[in-house]
Design an enzyme around this catalytic site. Structure first.
Site, mmCIF file in Angstrom:
data_model
loop_
_atom_site.group_PDB
_atom_site.id
_atom_site.type_symbol
_atom_site.label_atom_id
_atom_site.label_comp_id
_atom_site.label_asym_id
_atom_site.label_seq_id
_atom_site.Cartn_x
_atom_site.Cartn_y
_atom_site.Cartn_z
ATOM 1 N N ASP A 117 0.878 -1.145 0.017
ATOM 2 C CA ASP A 117 0.096 -0.050 -0.088
ATOM 3 C C ASP A 117 0.823 1.117 0.156
ATOM 4 O OD1 ASP A 117 -1.851 2.187 0.929
ATOM 5 O OD2 ASP A 117 -3.320 0.536 1.585
ATOM 6 N N ILE A 118 0.678 2.231 -1.087
ATOM 7 C CA ILE A 118 1.416 3.558 -0.833
ATOM 8 C C ILE A 118 1.117 4.379 0.133
ATOM 9 C CG2 ILE A 118 2.047 2.979 -3.128
ATOM 10 C CD1 ILE A 118 0.058 5.453 -3.965
ATOM 11 N N GLY B 245 -13.530 -1.847 1.839
ATOM 12 C CA GLY B 245 -14.266 -2.097 0.444
ATOM 13 C C GLY B 245 -14.586 -0.736 -0.036
ATOM 14 N N HIS C 171 -10.500 -5.993 -2.415
ATOM 15 C CA HIS C 171 -9.234 -6.260 -1.803
ATOM 16 C C HIS C 171 -9.164 -6.611 -0.483
ATOM 17 C CE1 HIS C 171 -10.435 -1.892 -1.811
ATOM 18 N NE2 HIS C 171 -9.282 -1.825 -0.652
ATOM 19 N N HIS D 241 -6.665 -6.061 2.957
ATOM 20 C CA HIS D 241 -5.686 -5.597 3.812
ATOM 21 C C HIS D 241 -4.848 -6.420 4.601
ATOM 22 C CE1 HIS D 241 -6.532 -1.173 2.606
ATOM 23 N NE2 HIS D 241 -7.806 -1.683 2.567
#
Length: 129
Positions: free
Chosen positions: A29-30, A86, A93, A95
């Site tokens: 994750d950026i 979501g 996705h 996390h």
């Protein structure tokens, strides 16, 4: 319209990829909650996690588990927390967040700014774990 994740899957946008197979992709994750925060996505564009077909969802969790094991080997933490929100991106996705306490996976916490070189190094170490 393709989501940002579809653009990552198609290599139209860069990502710090830590794992990939023919059905799933995992990348850092950026805007992480903690260093080593990874997103796991199906390559098929599906908006909502509970719209993912049962067999694919099971495979996605097994893939996520294999990524979590790698993260735990590289990032010092008590556990790898799992969250499905979501709402941020219209693409299912999961996390995976290294945690030492429940507060570490609070999505209202400020996000970290991690230098590109550190993200590249972290992604490579997780990928090779």
């Amino acid at each position: 319209m393709a989501s940002i994740f579809t653009k990552i899957i198609n290599k139209e946008l860069p990502a710090y990829i830590v794992a990939e197979n023919d059905r799933f992709l995992a990348f850092l994750d950026i805007m992480p909650l903690k260093k080593g925060h990874v997103l796991v996505i199906p390559k098929e564009e599906i908006d909502y996690i509970f719209d993912v077909e049962d067999e694919l969802l099971g495979e996605m969790m097994v893939f996520a588990k294999s990524v979590a094991v790698k993260i735990k080997k590289i990032v010092p933490c008590k556990r790898i927390g799992v969250a499905v929100i979501g709402l941020e991106v219209p693409h299912a996705h999961i996390h995976l967040v290294p945690i030492d306490g429940i507060g570490d996976i609070n999505f209202s916490n400020p996000k970290l700014q991690v230098e590109k070189a550190e993200m590249e190094s972290l992604a490579e170490r997780i990928k090779n774990a």
